[in-house]
Motif scaffolding. Sequence first.
Motif, PDB file in Angstrom:
ATOM      1  N   VAL A   9      41.145  31.791  32.874  1.00 22.68           N
ATOM      2  CA  VAL A   9      40.459  32.619  33.868  1.00 22.68           C
ATOM      3  C   VAL A   9      39.318  33.381  33.206  1.00 22.68           C
ATOM      4  CG1 VAL A   9      40.686  34.477  35.564  1.00 22.68           C
ATOM      5  CG2 VAL A   9      42.609  32.905  35.172  1.00 22.68           C
ATOM      6  N   ALA A  10      38.117  33.252  33.752  1.00 20.75           N
ATOM      7  CA  ALA A  10      36.978  34.074  33.336  1.00 20.75           C
ATOM      8  C   ALA A  10      36.592  34.972  34.508  1.00 20.75           C
ATOM      9  CB  ALA A  10      35.798  33.197  32.934  1.00 20.75           C
ATOM     10  N   CYS A  11      36.034  36.122  34.199  1.00 19.69           N
ATOM     11  CA  CYS A  11      35.686  37.104  35.231  1.00 19.69           C
ATOM     12  C   CYS A  11      34.221  37.495  35.114  1.00 19.69           C
ATOM     13  CB  CYS A  11      36.539  38.363  35.091  1.00 19.69           C
ATOM     14  SG  CYS A  11      38.321  38.098  35.216  1.00 19.69           S
ATOM     15  N   ILE A  12      33.566  37.659  36.266  1.00 21.60           N
ATOM     16  CA  ILE A  12      32.242  38.256  36.292  1.00 21.60           C
ATOM     17  C   ILE A  12      32.326  39.541  37.097  1.00 21.60           C
ATOM     18  CG2 ILE A  12      31.544  36.724  38.213  1.00 21.60           C
ATOM     19  CD1 ILE A  12      28.629  37.134  37.168  1.00 21.60           C
ATOM     20  N   GLY A  13      31.908  40.622  36.465  1.00 23.95           N
ATOM     21  CA  GLY A  13      32.016  41.952  37.062  1.00 23.95           C
ATOM     22  C   GLY A  13      32.937  42.824  36.236  1.00 23.95           C
ATOM     23  N   ALA A  14      32.465  44.031  35.921  1.00 29.64           N
ATOM     24  CA  ALA A  14      33.281  44.947  35.125  1.00 29.64           C
ATOM     25  C   ALA A  14      33.103  46.375  35.637  1.00 29.64           C
ATOM     26  CB  ALA A  14      32.913  44.849  33.645  1.00 29.64           C
ATOM     27  N   GLY A  15      32.969  46.506  36.964  1.00 32.44           N
ATOM     28  CA  GLY A  15      32.836  47.818  37.577  1.00 32.44           C
ATOM     29  C   GLY A  15      34.179  48.479  37.813  1.00 32.44           C
ATOM     30  N   TYR A  16      34.172  49.514  38.664  1.00 33.10           N
ATOM     31  CA  TYR A  16      35.378  50.323  38.878  1.00 33.10           C
ATOM     32  C   TYR A  16      36.586  49.484  39.273  1.00 33.10           C
ATOM     33  CZ  TYR A  16      38.769  53.044  41.493  1.00 33.10           C
ATOM     34  OH  TYR A  16      39.943  53.549  41.975  1.00 33.10           O
ATOM     35  N   PHE A  17      36.458  48.647  40.300  1.00 35.22           N
ATOM     36  CA  PHE A  17      37.634  47.967  40.831  1.00 35.22           C
ATOM     37  C   PHE A  17      38.107  46.821  39.946  1.00 35.22           C
ATOM     38  CE2 PHE A  17      40.284  45.621  43.841  1.00 35.22           C
ATOM     39  CZ  PHE A  17      40.985  46.668  44.431  1.00 35.22           C
ATOM     40  N   SER A  18      37.261  46.361  39.042  1.00 35.91           N
ATOM     41  CA  SER A  18      37.631  45.221  38.198  1.00 35.91           C
ATOM     42  C   SER A  18      38.845  45.515  37.324  1.00 35.91           C
ATOM     43  CB  SER A  18      36.450  44.806  37.325  1.00 35.91           C
ATOM     44  OG  SER A  18      36.180  45.788  36.336  1.00 35.91           O
ATOM     45  N   GLN A  19      39.122  46.784  37.049  1.00 37.86           N
ATOM     46  CA  GLN A  19      40.264  47.125  36.205  1.00 37.86           C
ATOM     47  C   GLN A  19      41.562  46.565  36.762  1.00 37.86           C
ATOM     48  OE1 GLN A  19      41.523  51.411  36.531  1.00 37.86           O
ATOM     49  NE2 GLN A  19      39.814  51.546  37.994  1.00 37.86           N
ATOM     50  N   PHE A  20      41.670  46.512  38.093  1.00 37.00           N
ATOM     51  CA  PHE A  20      42.887  45.988  38.710  1.00 37.00           C
ATOM     52  C   PHE A  20      42.964  44.469  38.562  1.00 37.00           C
ATOM     53  CE2 PHE A  20      41.663  49.853  41.122  1.00 37.00           C
ATOM     54  CZ  PHE A  20      42.708  50.673  40.705  1.00 37.00           C
ATOM     55  N   HIS A  21      41.830  43.801  38.598  1.00 34.72           N
ATOM     56  CA  HIS A  21      41.791  42.352  38.405  1.00 34.72           C
ATOM     57  C   HIS A  21      42.179  41.988  36.974  1.00 34.72           C
ATOM     58  CE1 HIS A  21      39.408  40.966  42.081  1.00 34.72           C
ATOM     59  NE2 HIS A  21      39.442  42.281  42.208  1.00 34.72           N
ATOM     60  N   TYR A  22      41.484  42.584  35.996  1.00 38.85           N
ATOM     61  CA  TYR A  22      41.766  42.271  34.595  1.00 38.85           C
ATOM     62  C   TYR A  22      43.214  42.600  34.243  1.00 38.85           C
ATOM     63  CZ  TYR A  22      36.726  41.714  33.680  1.00 38.85           C
ATOM     64  OH  TYR A  22      35.423  41.292  33.680  1.00 38.85           O
ATOM     65  N   GLY A  23      43.678  43.748  34.696  1.00 37.82           N
ATOM     66  CA  GLY A  23      45.049  44.146  34.391  1.00 37.82           C
ATOM     67  C   GLY A  23      46.070  43.184  34.961  1.00 37.82           C
TER      68      GLY A  23
END
Length: 341
Positions: A9-23
Motif C-alpha cells: 500500500v502506498a499513500c498520497i496525502g499527509a494532512g490532518y486526516f491521513s493519520q487515521f489512514h496510515y495508522g
Amino acid sequence: MAASSPIRVACIGAGYFSQFHYGSWARIDDAILVGSCNRDIEKARETGLPAYDNLKKMLNETSPDVLDIILPPVVHAESIRTALDCGVKTLVCQKPFCQSLEEAREMAMLADAAGARVIVHENFRFQPWYREMKRVLDRGEIGNVQQLTFRLRPGDGQGRDAYLARQPYFREMQRFLVHETAIHWVDTFRYLLGDPVSVYADLRQVNPAIAGEDAGYILSEHHGGVRSLFDGNRTLDHSADNHRCTMGEGLLEGSEGTLSLRGDGSLWLRRFGSRQESCLLEPNACPGFGGDCVHHLQSHVISGLLGEQTIENEARSYLKVIEIETAIYASSQTGQKLKLE
C-alpha cells in the motif's frame, strides 16, 4: 492476491486526516506500507515511510498493489489518472469523490477501461453503531420501519476562526455541509434503507466566515414510504464528551420499537409501548476516529482483495451517492421536491 504475500500500500496525502489512514494500514497484518507522497515532502517524511513529492515517481519505485488517495476532491482526478497510467489496479479514494458528478463518472469509466477498481473511502457506514443498526433491521426486530432521523451537531463551526485549526480548506468550499459532511449520511441512509426515490432540501449558511452552507434539512423518501431526515448544523453541539465520535444523535423508528443512537456511540432499543431501554451497543471505547471506522473500512478492503468478501462502495456503485447529492443541491436551489430515477 495470495494471502501469504502482504498487499503493498502506498499513500498520497499527509494532512490532518491521513493519520487515521496510515495508522490503520500499519495495524493490518496482510498489508504493508511502502511509501508516502505529499507536495510538502517534509510531511511525507514524518510518516517514517519512503517519502516522495512526485506521485509517478513513488508508484514506479514502490510498485504498490493499492494506492490510497488521502486528498481533497480538487486533485482526485489527476491522482487517479496518474495511478492508472502507472498500472495500479486498486485505488482507495477519500470522499467527497471528485469535484462533480461528471468527473466522478469519467474516473469510474477510466478505471473500468483499465481493468482497475476505485473504492471510495466512505467510512461512516462502517461505524459500529450503523453496522449494528443494519443487523437489527435485517432481523426485523423493530417491525416495519417508518423513519430514520439524524441530527448532526459537531459544534465546530462557530466564529471567525472556524476550521482553521484542523481542516482550513473547509472554509473555502463553495459546497460544504452536503458535499463534505452530509454525504456520509446520504451513503449511510442508503446502506440502511435503500436508495431514496425523492429528496427535498432546505440549506442555509449560518457562519458568514465560511464560503458554503453549514446548516440545513434533507428529507428523503425511500421505497415503501419510509422517510429519512438529516438535520444538520455544524455551529451547534450535542451531549457528548467527544463531539466527533458520532457527530450527533439518531433515531431509527419502527412499528415495534425504536433504536436510539447517543453521542457516545451507544445504541439503545426501546420496545413500542415501553419506557425501558436495553443497550445493544456499549459506548464507544476505540481511540480511532468515529468508532475506528477508517480501520474497519480499510480492513474490509484488504479482506475483499483477498477474496474473503465483496467490497462495498466501488466507484461505479458510489455514483448513486453523488447523483443524490446533486439532486439535494438542486432541490434547495429551486425549493422543490425532486424525484430520483
